[in-house]
Design an enzyme around this catalytic site. Structure first.
Site, short mmCIF file in Angstrom:
data_model
loop_
_atom_site.label_atom_id
_atom_site.label_comp_id
_atom_site.label_asym_id
_atom_site.label_seq_id
_atom_site.Cartn_x
_atom_site.Cartn_y
_atom_site.Cartn_z
N HIS A 128 128.26 69.63 22.23
CA HIS A 128 127.86 71.01 21.92
C HIS A 128 128.23 71.39 20.47
CE1 HIS A 128 127.07 75.21 22.39
NE2 HIS A 128 128.34 75.52 22.13
N LYS A 141 137.65 83.75 29.23
CA LYS A 141 136.39 83.45 29.90
C LYS A 141 136.60 82.18 30.71
CE LYS A 141 132.67 85.25 27.00
NZ LYS A 141 131.51 84.83 26.17
N GLU A 180 133.12 73.85 15.38
CA GLU A 180 133.43 75.18 15.94
C GLU A 180 134.45 75.90 15.05
OE1 GLU A 180 131.97 76.64 18.49
OE2 GLU A 180 131.07 75.03 19.69
N HIS A 216 121.56 75.62 21.16
CA HIS A 216 121.09 75.53 22.54
C HIS A 216 119.74 74.83 22.60
CE1 HIS A 216 123.79 79.18 23.58
NE2 HIS A 216 124.41 78.05 23.82
N ARG A 223 132.06 90.31 20.12
CA ARG A 223 132.28 88.92 20.54
C ARG A 223 131.03 88.07 20.29
NH1 ARG A 223 136.23 87.66 25.71
NH2 ARG A 223 136.24 85.43 25.46
N ASN A 266 128.61 83.58 18.56
CA ASN A 266 127.41 82.79 18.85
C ASN A 266 126.72 82.30 17.58
OD1 ASN A 266 127.70 83.04 21.59
ND2 ASN A 266 126.49 84.92 21.69
N LYS A 295 140.23 84.37 16.88
CA LYS A 295 139.59 84.49 18.22
C LYS A 295 140.25 85.63 18.99
CE LYS A 295 137.12 83.20 21.86
NZ LYS A 295 137.10 82.14 22.85
N ARG A 327 142.38 86.04 45.35
CA ARG A 327 141.86 87.10 44.45
C ARG A 327 142.52 87.08 43.08
NH1 ARG A 327 142.47 90.18 49.13
NH2 ARG A 327 140.54 90.42 50.27
N1 LIG Z 1 135.97 79.66 28.00
C1 LIG Z 1 135.51 79.73 26.78
O1 LIG Z 1 135.65 80.74 26.09
C2 LIG Z 1 134.82 78.53 26.22
C3 LIG Z 1 134.53 78.48 24.85
C4 LIG Z 1 133.92 77.34 24.35
C5 LIG Z 1 133.62 76.28 25.21
N2 LIG Z 1 133.92 76.36 26.53
C6 LIG Z 1 133.63 75.26 27.45
O2 LIG Z 1 134.39 74.13 27.05
C7 LIG Z 1 133.75 72.94 27.52
C8 LIG Z 1 133.82 71.89 26.44
O3 LIG Z 1 135.16 71.61 26.19
P1 LIG Z 1 135.62 70.33 25.35
O4 LIG Z 1 134.76 70.20 24.15
O5 LIG Z 1 137.06 70.43 25.21
O6 LIG Z 1 135.15 69.12 26.26
P2 LIG Z 1 135.90 68.32 27.45
O7 LIG Z 1 136.82 69.18 28.20
O8 LIG Z 1 134.81 67.64 28.21
O9 LIG Z 1 136.75 67.22 26.66
C9 LIG Z 1 136.07 66.25 25.91
C10 LIG Z 1 136.52 64.83 26.27
O10 LIG Z 1 137.79 64.58 25.69
C11 LIG Z 1 138.71 64.10 26.67
N3 LIG Z 1 140.02 64.55 26.22
C12 LIG Z 1 140.52 65.80 26.27
N4 LIG Z 1 141.68 65.85 25.61
C13 LIG Z 1 141.95 64.59 25.16
C14 LIG Z 1 142.98 64.03 24.39
N5 LIG Z 1 143.96 64.78 23.90
N6 LIG Z 1 142.94 62.71 24.12
C15 LIG Z 1 141.89 61.97 24.58
N7 LIG Z 1 140.87 62.45 25.27
C16 LIG Z 1 140.88 63.75 25.56
C17 LIG Z 1 138.21 64.69 27.95
O11 LIG Z 1 138.67 63.95 29.07
C18 LIG Z 1 136.70 64.59 27.76
O12 LIG Z 1 136.24 63.30 28.07
C19 LIG Z 1 132.34 73.35 27.91
O13 LIG Z 1 132.25 73.32 29.32
C20 LIG Z 1 132.20 74.78 27.40
O14 LIG Z 1 131.36 75.55 28.20
C21 LIG Z 1 134.51 77.46 27.04
#
Ligand SMILES: NC(=O)c1ccc[n+]([C@@H]2O[C@H](COP(=O)([O-])OP(=O)(O)OC[C@H]3O[C@@H](n4cnc5c(N)ncnc54)[C@H](O)[C@@H]3O)[C@@H](O)[C@H]2O)c1
Length: 396
Positions: A288, A149, A191, A275, A264, A268, A244, A127
């Site tokens: 993305h 999140k 971003e 999207h 928040r 977007n 943030k 939990r």
């Molecule tokens: N929780 C939230 O508030 C929130 C906000 C925005 C996005 N997200 C989520 O985040 C995800 C996207 O995250 P992302 O863009 O970090 O993608 P990701 O986690 O897929 O990382 C991108 C790529 O980079 C590689 N990588 C990571 N760090 C590295 C490093 N230092 N050196 C070399 N390679 C590295 C990873 O293995 C992967 O192949 C999505 O699932 C999205 O929904 C969440």
């Protein structure tokens, strides 16, 4: 030695925590874990993927062990397609096998995919147990790791199952960005520009100035210059995290009824068209953040056409998105399919799309889709997509 920076996240629920930022911050992970976890914490389970763990895992495991933790690690597959319930179930089985107890903790080492999945597994295991974020992508450092999140995807869509679960601390080691693939960096910069555009002129300018220097090739050769750049990067990431954190503090759970400029939902900005771009290309063409690059331009073009945004502000956003890096082309996409996808955006409320528009840099305004004529959206879309042909900004 780069100066370490600290940003405090203060929440109405009192689940407060610190974000520590600097080159080499991973070297402090043991101290930070000790300082933020329960004194009874004995075990930590590091969740990562093979690529990131091969680069940074040893440092994290060593640091945690030196702080007296019993450390185990578990590696998930690399990529968005692994962010699902099956993977979460395997993570949970691993926590059980590692005998993690209620006072123990999970450490997420990786990008947003690892952070979302590990955070979700930590939120539901027994939990809810504590977790630390050690984000290694730019997107995760300025956005995903802050705000609590957590989520996994289902066959029906992204992030449809999740929980709000705040980390106990966030450890941002800026030098991890040196190994990040260029497209991931570009997506992260988009971003960052987004947060600047809706946050404040100051944050936007700080981001823009950093990118201008970056593109001018002001890099490593002179050691004192490299040092200065590292400090500027840490300062920028700290400013982005503060923004943030401030938004999250004011609207921790994204109140669906709020449409004000501090909700928040303003995060977007650029996402309605993004999207649609992702859906129309079946999530295969754009990262993305790259889609958000175009999405911001669509929203700004609409804003300008509605007479809300100055042409000069639109141009400075365009210029900034160009600085983020080259985007995949978008001018060949079917306009009608894009418009259909926009109309069915999942973030719509009561059947209406809600656009985050700009009255100026740093001045977001949420506007219901029913207030915008379809011809305005169409013209804005066309103008924004055309950027890819005028910029020669194609990547494959
Ligand atoms: N929780 C939230 O508030 C929130 C906000 C925005 C996005 N997200 C989520 O985040 C995800 C996207 O995250 P992302 O863009 O970090 O993608 P990701 O986690 O897929 O990382 C991108 C790529 O980079 C590689 N990588 C990571 N760090 C590295 C490093 N230092 N050196 C070399 N390679 C590295 C990873 O293995 C992967 O192949 C999505 O699932 C999205 O929904 C969440």
């Amino acid at each position: 030695m780069t100066q370490m920076r600290r940003v405090s996240v203060r929440l109405p629920t009192r689940e407060n925590y610190e974000i520590e930022i600097g080159a080499g911050a991973l070297g402090h992970v043991g101290r930070i874990a000790r300082g933020s976890l329960s004194p009874a914490a004995r075990r930590t389970a590091v969740v990562s993927n093979a690529r990131v763990f091969n680069l940074y895992g040893a440092r994290v495991v060593r640091g945690l062990r030196a702080a007296g933790f019993n450390v185990s690690h578990w590696l998930m597959g690399d990529g968005e397609r692994h962010k699902n319930l099956r993977t979460a179930e395997r993570a949970l089985a691993f926590f059980s096998a590692s005998k993690l107890e209620r006072t123990d903790a999970v450490v997420a080492l990786g990008g947003g995919v690892v952070g979302d999945l590990a955070g979700f597994a930590a939120a539901v295991y027994l939990r809810g147990i504590a977790f630390l974020q050690a984000p290694t992508t730019l997107l995760a450092q300025i956005d995903a790791s802050v705000g609590g999140k957590t989520a996994v995807n289902t066959a029906d869509g992204k992030n449809l199952i999740g929980a709000f679960h705040q980390p106990r601390a966030v450890v941002i080691s800026t030098e991890t960005l040196l190994t990040l693939p260029p497209r991931e960096l570009t997506a992260g910069w988009c971003e960052a520009i987004k947060q600047g555009a809706v946050g404040s002129r100051r944050l936007f300018e700080q981001t823009r100035r950093f990118l201008v220097a970056e593109r001018a090739g002001e890099t490593a050769r002179a050691p004192e210059r490299a040092q200065r750049r590292a400090d500027e990067l840490a300062a920028l990431i700290a400013a982005q995290c503060s923004f943030k954190a401030k938004i999250v503090a004011g609207d921790e759970r994204e109140d669906a009824g709020r449409t004000d400029a501090h909700s928040r939902r303003i995060l977007n900005f650029g996402h309605t068209a993004a999207h649609a771009l992702e859906a129309v290309t079946r999530y295969r063409r754009f990262r993305h953040g790259e889609a958000v690059g175009y999405g911001m331009l669509v929203a700004a073009e609409i804003s300008q056409r509605l007479g809300m945004l100055d042409a000069s502000e639109l141009e400075s956003l365009r210029a900034c998105v160009r600085l983020a890096g080259r985007l995949p082309r978008a001018d060949d996409l079917d306009e009608r399919a894009l418009l259909r996808a926009i109309a069915s955006d999942k973030k719509s409320v009561g059947g209406h799309v809600r656009w985050v528009l700009l009255e100026g840099i740093g001045r977001p305004r949420i506007v219901g889709g029913q207030e915008i004529q379809p011809r305005v959206v169409r013209a804005a879309l066309r103008a924004a997509m055309a950027q890819s042909s005028t910029d020669k900004s194609e990547v494959n």
